[in-house]
Design a protein around this motif. Structure first.
Motif, PDB file in Angstrom:
ATOM      1  N   LEU A  62       0.816  -1.216   0.000  1.00  0.00           N
ATOM      2  CA  LEU A  62       0.000   0.000   0.000  1.00  0.00           C
ATOM      3  C   LEU A  62       0.846   1.260   0.000  1.00  0.00           C
ATOM      4  N   HIS A  63       1.942   1.256   0.768  1.00  0.00           N
ATOM      5  CA  HIS A  63       2.760   2.466   0.857  1.00  0.00           C
ATOM      6  C   HIS A  63       3.386   2.844  -0.487  1.00  0.00           C
ATOM      7  N   LEU A  64       3.729   1.814  -1.291  1.00  0.00           N
ATOM      8  CA  LEU A  64       4.310   2.101  -2.608  1.00  0.00           C
ATOM      9  C   LEU A  64       3.251   2.606  -3.581  1.00  0.00           C
ATOM     10  N   ILE A  65       2.042   2.054  -3.483  1.00  0.00           N
ATOM     11  CA  ILE A  65       0.939   2.551  -4.316  1.00  0.00           C
ATOM     12  C   ILE A  65       0.711   4.028  -4.012  1.00  0.00           C
ATOM     13  N   LEU A  66       0.663   4.361  -2.720  1.00  0.00           N
ATOM     14  CA  LEU A  66       0.441   5.754  -2.317  1.00  0.00           C
ATOM     15  C   LEU A  66       1.567   6.652  -2.808  1.00  0.00           C
ATOM     16  N   GLU A  67       2.802   6.206  -2.660  1.00  0.00           N
ATOM     17  CA  GLU A  67       3.943   7.017  -3.085  1.00  0.00           C
ATOM     18  C   GLU A  67       3.891   7.302  -4.585  1.00  0.00           C
ATOM     19  N   LYS A  68       3.633   6.268  -5.382  1.00  0.00           N
ATOM     20  CA  LYS A  68       3.585   6.448  -6.838  1.00  0.00           C
ATOM     21  C   LYS A  68       2.380   7.289  -7.245  1.00  0.00           C
ATOM     22  N   MET A  69       1.300   7.150  -6.499  1.00  0.00           N
ATOM     23  CA  MET A  69       0.093   7.930  -6.763  1.00  0.00           C
ATOM     24  C   MET A  69       0.374   9.419  -6.526  1.00  0.00           C
ATOM     25  N   CYS A  70       1.010   9.723  -5.405  1.00  0.00           N
ATOM     26  CA  CYS A  70       1.356  11.115  -5.090  1.00  0.00           C
ATOM     27  C   CYS A  70       2.263  11.706  -6.158  1.00  0.00           C
ATOM     28  N   ASN A  71       3.299  10.959  -6.511  1.00  0.00           N
ATOM     29  CA  ASN A  71       4.259  11.455  -7.492  1.00  0.00           C
ATOM     30  C   ASN A  71       3.611  11.688  -8.853  1.00  0.00           C
ATOM     31  N   SER A  72       2.652  10.835  -9.207  1.00  0.00           N
ATOM     32  CA  SER A  72       1.977  10.995 -10.498  1.00  0.00           C
ATOM     33  C   SER A  72       1.118  12.249 -10.529  1.00  0.00           C
ATOM     34  N   ALA A  73       0.682  12.702  -9.344  1.00  0.00           N
ATOM     35  CA  ALA A  73      -0.173  13.890  -9.255  1.00  0.00           C
ATOM     36  C   ALA A  73       0.631  15.156  -8.969  1.00  0.00           C
ATOM     37  N   GLY A  74       1.953  15.046  -9.028  1.00  0.00           N
ATOM     38  CA  GLY A  74       2.791  16.223  -8.864  1.00  0.00           C
ATOM     39  C   GLY A  74       3.208  16.510  -7.437  1.00  0.00           C
ATOM     40  N   ILE A  75       2.941  15.578  -6.519  1.00  0.00           N
ATOM     41  CA  ILE A  75       3.373  15.757  -5.128  1.00  0.00           C
ATOM     42  C   ILE A  75       4.480  14.755  -4.851  1.00  0.00           C
ATOM     43  N   LYS A  76       5.693  15.250  -4.731  1.00  0.00           N
ATOM     44  CA  LYS A  76       6.824  14.352  -4.486  1.00  0.00           C
ATOM     45  C   LYS A  76       6.710  13.811  -3.076  1.00  0.00           C
ATOM     46  N   ALA A  77       6.571  12.505  -2.951  1.00  0.00           N
ATOM     47  CA  ALA A  77       6.356  11.879  -1.648  1.00  0.00           C
ATOM     48  C   ALA A  77       7.372  10.782  -1.400  1.00  0.00           C
ATOM     49  N   ASP A  78       7.723  10.646  -0.140  1.00  0.00           N
ATOM     50  CA  ASP A  78       8.593   9.563   0.314  1.00  0.00           C
ATOM     51  C   ASP A  78       7.805   8.825   1.390  1.00  0.00           C
ATOM     52  N   VAL A  79       7.289   7.637   1.046  1.00  0.00           N
ATOM     53  CA  VAL A  79       6.409   6.895   1.949  1.00  0.00           C
ATOM     54  C   VAL A  79       7.125   5.644   2.450  1.00  0.00           C
ATOM     55  N   THR A  80       7.222   5.518   3.760  1.00  0.00           N
ATOM     56  CA  THR A  80       7.879   4.375   4.410  1.00  0.00           C
ATOM     57  C   THR A  80       6.854   3.620   5.233  1.00  0.00           C
ATOM     58  N   ALA A  81       6.962   2.296   5.258  1.00  0.00           N
ATOM     59  CA  ALA A  81       6.020   1.486   6.034  1.00  0.00           C
ATOM     60  C   ALA A  81       6.753   0.607   7.041  1.00  0.00           C
ATOM     61  N   VAL A  82       6.180   0.497   8.244  1.00  0.00           N
ATOM     62  CA  VAL A  82       6.635  -0.458   9.247  1.00  0.00           C
ATOM     63  C   VAL A  82       5.428  -1.334   9.560  1.00  0.00           C
ATOM     64  N   THR A  83       5.479  -2.588   9.161  1.00  0.00           N
ATOM     65  CA  THR A  83       4.324  -3.465   9.307  1.00  0.00           C
ATOM     66  C   THR A  83       4.738  -4.867   9.754  1.00  0.00           C
ATOM     67  N   ARG A  84       3.776  -5.569  10.346  1.00  0.00           N
ATOM     68  CA  ARG A  84       3.914  -6.991  10.627  1.00  0.00           C
ATOM     69  C   ARG A  84       2.523  -7.579  10.735  1.00  0.00           C
ATOM     70  N   GLY A  85       2.312  -8.737  10.130  1.00  0.00           N
ATOM     71  CA  GLY A  85       0.996  -9.363  10.161  1.00  0.00           C
ATOM     72  C   GLY A  85       0.503  -9.572  11.578  1.00  0.00           C
ATOM     73  N   GLY A  86      -0.720  -9.122  11.862  1.00  0.00           N
ATOM     74  CA  GLY A  86      -1.314  -9.310  13.175  1.00  0.00           C
ATOM     75  C   GLY A  86      -0.843  -8.344  14.240  1.00  0.00           C
ATOM     76  N   ALA A  87       0.049  -7.408  13.886  1.00  0.00           N
ATOM     77  CA  ALA A  87       0.583  -6.479  14.882  1.00  0.00           C
ATOM     78  C   ALA A  87      -0.467  -5.453  15.285  1.00  0.00           C
ATOM     79  N   SER A  88      -0.476  -5.129  16.577  1.00  0.00           N
ATOM     80  CA  SER A  88      -1.375  -4.091  17.079  1.00  0.00           C
ATOM     81  C   SER A  88      -0.587  -2.814  17.292  1.00  0.00           C
ATOM     82  N   LEU A  89      -1.289  -1.697  17.394  1.00  0.00           N
ATOM     83  CA  LEU A  89      -0.611  -0.432  17.671  1.00  0.00           C
ATOM     84  C   LEU A  89       0.010  -0.429  19.062  1.00  0.00           C
ATOM     85  N   LEU A  90      -0.569  -1.210  19.970  1.00  0.00           N
ATOM     86  CA  LEU A  90       0.024  -1.303  21.308  1.00  0.00           C
ATOM     87  C   LEU A  90       1.425  -1.886  21.249  1.00  0.00           C
ATOM     88  N   LEU A  91       1.641  -2.805  20.310  1.00  0.00           N
ATOM     89  CA  LEU A  91       2.976  -3.390  20.145  1.00  0.00           C
ATOM     90  C   LEU A  91       3.965  -2.312  19.703  1.00  0.00           C
TER      91      LEU A  91
END
Length: 291
Positions: A62-91
């Motif tokens: 998703l983060h890469l889709i968003l980054e490429k989407m932003c760049n295609s619309a003229g907004i230079k974006a640098d999108v980074t993701a930190v994810t893990r399956g099943g992870a909660s925000l409390l973690l």
């Protein structure tokens, strides 16, 4: 006498400064309904976005889709993701966990414009206090990093998902499930003074429109590529309502641009109709692979 003289000089100086008119920048103007708190970041080389979540963010990059989407619309974006399956925000909020240490170091050592938080999809139903505590814990670090916290409303699963049996005494169908998710995220956003991305609403609206496009995978819960695409569109339209350029990145729909444009349209309409919650309002286990 000397003290009084110095005080008078300070007061005169402050009056002069306050009398100088300050014109508002066009980028500081609200664009959509009550989204006055959502403004495009000041002009600079790149907008930095950090996404923190689990498989709902990880699926389809998703983060890469968003980054490429932003760049295609003229907004230079640098999108980074930190994810893990099943992870909660409390973690992630827990500094003693490996992921928690990683996130806190990133917030401490880097500057960000937006930090997007996405919790386990059933927490608003089963454990709303965990979502609330985690968001409020992370928010102070996010703001210290110069960023605006953003809450990503997840989607309600299809009706055959096991959640409807598991929480049959709490939820009455998919729309009720989505409404309860929305309510908890909005209540939390009010306390955190956070922006809300109505991603789950976009997916629900796309299904209601009977586009024939499958938004969720066979498990009835995780997003298909179309689900991630419309989610990225919803994030983009929420964060950059004044963007002058159109999204020309179609991803896997490159050969079927009409599908991409229809998803963009639904996302734009959802964001336009959605009313951001006002700030400072008081709030009155699955398997490891599941979000």
């Amino acid at each position: 006498k000397l003290n009084r003289l110095l005080l008078c000089l300070l007061l005169i100086g402050s009056l002069i400064v306050s009398a100088i008119p300050v014109s508002a920048s066009p980028t500081q103007t609200a664009a959509v309904s009550s989204q006055s708190r959502i403004t495009r970041p000041p002009n600079k080389k790149s907008v930095k976005i950090l996404m923190i979540g689990n498989s709902y963010t990880w699926y389809n990059d998703l983060h890469l889709i968003l980054e490429k989407m932003c760049n295609s619309a003229g907004i230079k974006a640098d999108v980074t993701a930190v994810t893990r399956g099943g992870a909660s925000l409390l973690l992630y909020a827990n500094k003693s966990s490996r992921l928690g240490r990683k996130v806190h170091q990133m917030l401490k050592n880097q500057k960000w414009d937006y930090v997007i938080l996405q919790d386990r999809h059933f927490y608003p139903i089963a454990h709303p206090e965990r979502l609330y505590d985690a968001v409020l814990s992370l928010t102070s670090y996010i703001k210290s990093a110069g960023a605006k916290p953003v809450l990503f409303i997840t989607l309600a699963p299809y009706k055959y998902h096991k959640d409807y049996q598991r929480f049959k005494d709490i939820i009455k169908g998919r729309e009720d499930y989505q409404a309860q998710i929305q309510e908890i995220y909005e209540a939390t956003a009010q306390e955190a003074d956070a922006i809300v991305v109505p991603a789950g609403l976009s997916i629900l609206n796309a299904d209601k429109a009977k586009t024939g496009i499958r938004l969720l995978r066979q498990d009835g819960s995780h997003p298909s590529y179309a689900g991630s695409y419309i989610t990225a569109c919803t994030i983009f339209k929420t964060l950059f309502p004044n963007a002058s350029g159109n999204i020309t990145y179609y991803g896997k729909f490159q050969a079927k641009p009409k599908i991409a444009r229809s998803l963009q349209k639904i996302a734009a309409e959802t964001v336009q109709k959605y009313r951001q919650p006002s700030s400072s309002v008081q709030l009155a286990e699955l398997s490891p692979g599941d979000a």
